[in-house]
Design a protein around this motif. Sequence first.
Motif, PDB file in Angstrom:
ATOM      1  N   ASP A  56     -10.129 -25.326 115.854  1.00 20.98           N
ATOM      2  CA  ASP A  56      -9.067 -25.247 116.869  1.00 20.98           C
ATOM      3  C   ASP A  56      -7.984 -24.292 116.348  1.00 20.98           C
ATOM      4  O   ASP A  56      -8.171 -23.650 115.309  1.00 20.98           O
ATOM      5  CB  ASP A  56      -8.506 -26.647 117.194  1.00 20.98           C
ATOM      6  CG  ASP A  56      -7.615 -27.182 116.078  1.00 20.98           C
ATOM      7  OD1 ASP A  56      -7.696 -26.665 114.935  1.00 20.98           O
ATOM      8  OD2 ASP A  56      -6.828 -28.110 116.329  1.00 20.98           O
TER       9      ASP A  56
ATOM     10  N   ASN B 107      -5.148 -24.801 114.883  1.00 21.96           N
ATOM     11  CA  ASN B 107      -4.665 -25.132 113.535  1.00 21.96           C
ATOM     12  C   ASN B 107      -5.667 -24.690 112.471  1.00 21.96           C
ATOM     13  O   ASN B 107      -5.301 -24.121 111.448  1.00 21.96           O
ATOM     14  CB  ASN B 107      -4.438 -26.646 113.405  1.00 21.96           C
ATOM     15  CG  ASN B 107      -3.145 -27.080 114.077  1.00 21.96           C
ATOM     16  OD1 ASN B 107      -2.155 -26.382 114.015  1.00 21.96           O
ATOM     17  ND2 ASN B 107      -3.166 -28.232 114.734  1.00 21.96           N
ATOM     18  N   VAL B 108      -6.947 -24.972 112.730  1.00 22.56           N
ATOM     19  CA  VAL B 108      -7.980 -24.623 111.746  1.00 22.56           C
ATOM     20  C   VAL B 108      -8.058 -23.103 111.591  1.00 22.56           C
ATOM     21  O   VAL B 108      -8.133 -22.576 110.470  1.00 22.56           O
ATOM     22  CB  VAL B 108      -9.348 -25.221 112.175  1.00 22.56           C
ATOM     23  CG1 VAL B 108     -10.467 -24.728 111.266  1.00 22.56           C
ATOM     24  CG2 VAL B 108      -9.287 -26.746 112.182  1.00 22.56           C
TER      25      VAL B 108
ATOM     26  N   MET C  26      -6.759 -30.102 110.506  1.00 22.60           N
ATOM     27  CA  MET C  26      -5.899 -30.019 111.692  1.00 22.60           C
ATOM     28  C   MET C  26      -4.495 -30.563 111.383  1.00 22.60           C
ATOM     29  O   MET C  26      -3.490 -29.997 111.789  1.00 22.60           O
ATOM     30  CB  MET C  26      -6.552 -30.758 112.872  1.00 22.60           C
ATOM     31  CG  MET C  26      -7.810 -30.046 113.359  1.00 22.60           C
ATOM     32  SD  MET C  26      -8.463 -30.701 114.893  1.00 22.60           S
ATOM     33  CE  MET C  26      -9.320 -32.159 114.350  1.00 22.60           C
TER      34      MET C  26
END
Length: 413
Positions: free
Chosen positions: A195, A197-198, A242
């Motif tokens: 996502d 954040n990753v 995350m």
Amino acid sequence: MSRNAPKPSCEKTVKNAIKSKLLPWFAQNRRDLPWRKNRTPYRVWVAEIMLQQTRVDTVIDYYKRWMKAFPSWRALARAPQPDVLKAWEGLGYYSRARNLHAAAKIITDEYKGNLSNAWKSGPRMNANGRECFQGLEKPKLSHLRKCDNFPRSGETDDQCARSPEMQLRCLPGVGAYTAAAIASLAFGEDAAVVDGNVIRVLCRLFAFGGDTKTAAGKKKMQAWADELMVKGRVGESNEAMMEFGALVCLPKKPKCTECPMQKSCAAFAKGIPDKYPVMKKKKKVPHIVVGAAVTVNRKGEVMIAQRLEGDMLGGLWEFPGGKLEPDETIEECIARELKEELGINVEVGEFLMTVKHAYSHFTMTMHVYFTKIVSGRPRLIHCADYRWVKPANLLTFAYSKADLHVVAKLQGK
Ligand code: SF4
């Protein structure tokens, strides 16, 4: 390269850092969030769908109310759609609520409320009796491979087709990220999530200067996430990445001095952590101006209309109106829209308010006026339904955020 130039991080170093530094950090710093308690596939699913494009702080109250109203797949499947939309009201991206509702019906009816039956019973069939992958027949698996890097490395097409992740993707509203999150968090599968954040954390750890929005960039991110996951603890390492992105490796000012992985971070070594991921200039978001009507009858009731199912915000209620055309005044726009949508001629009266709202792909300024009908009876020309409602009862219906401002004004709040 000069002698003192920082070395890029290698996958092995980062993998070790994730296992030995990030997981212990997560064990100490994980937030106490409602969806982390009594974890069931249903609770994980609802949280993952709500958290798409939405901040954790906003989701918490919605999540608690949702779980009270619809505590299980079955309860959600049985609920009428207006109740589901009402519970989602204000959270935005309403197709998420409709898809969640549709998925609950499939899981209740076809899988007897047990999601893992989805992969035990084999792929879903479409109307032709052929295996269906999110509306695609099996030969088009190549399409998914192109878009989302399926199958994972080392997997055959058939293994991929029967994997929990792919079976989850056959359900409405489940994309690559959500499938991996549910598979890993609810079922302990080795499925790495990617996502925002990753992506940020990975780009910084490896000082990756490529474009993460291209097919090659997405493939690179997924390959790194797959490579770095801690097998057997993937749910935990997904959450840790995350959480770390949300609390430490922040978009604008990463807290590098508090970072447990600082020594393995190539962007930190270069002294420019916040320059990653490399962002392309954003396109200008279009702006539209809208006129909307609060039409009042002799009983003091106001008219609301329900948006058509296939339209944006479909199923929600609104104060009817629409987009301002070139060379039109707001009053003319409102009169034209009410004629086109409901077949009524109105006289536009006093100004009530202006509402500004930002959607994902455009911004809107909505001017709201009182109107009264001068001729015609409302007909369903371009709306699903309409009602006359006392202002005090308006909140019985579900609205978009912009229309909720109008409701509040009419209720004197
Ligand atoms: Fe993120 Fe800074 Fe840690 Fe690098 S050192 S991973 S940029 S917080």
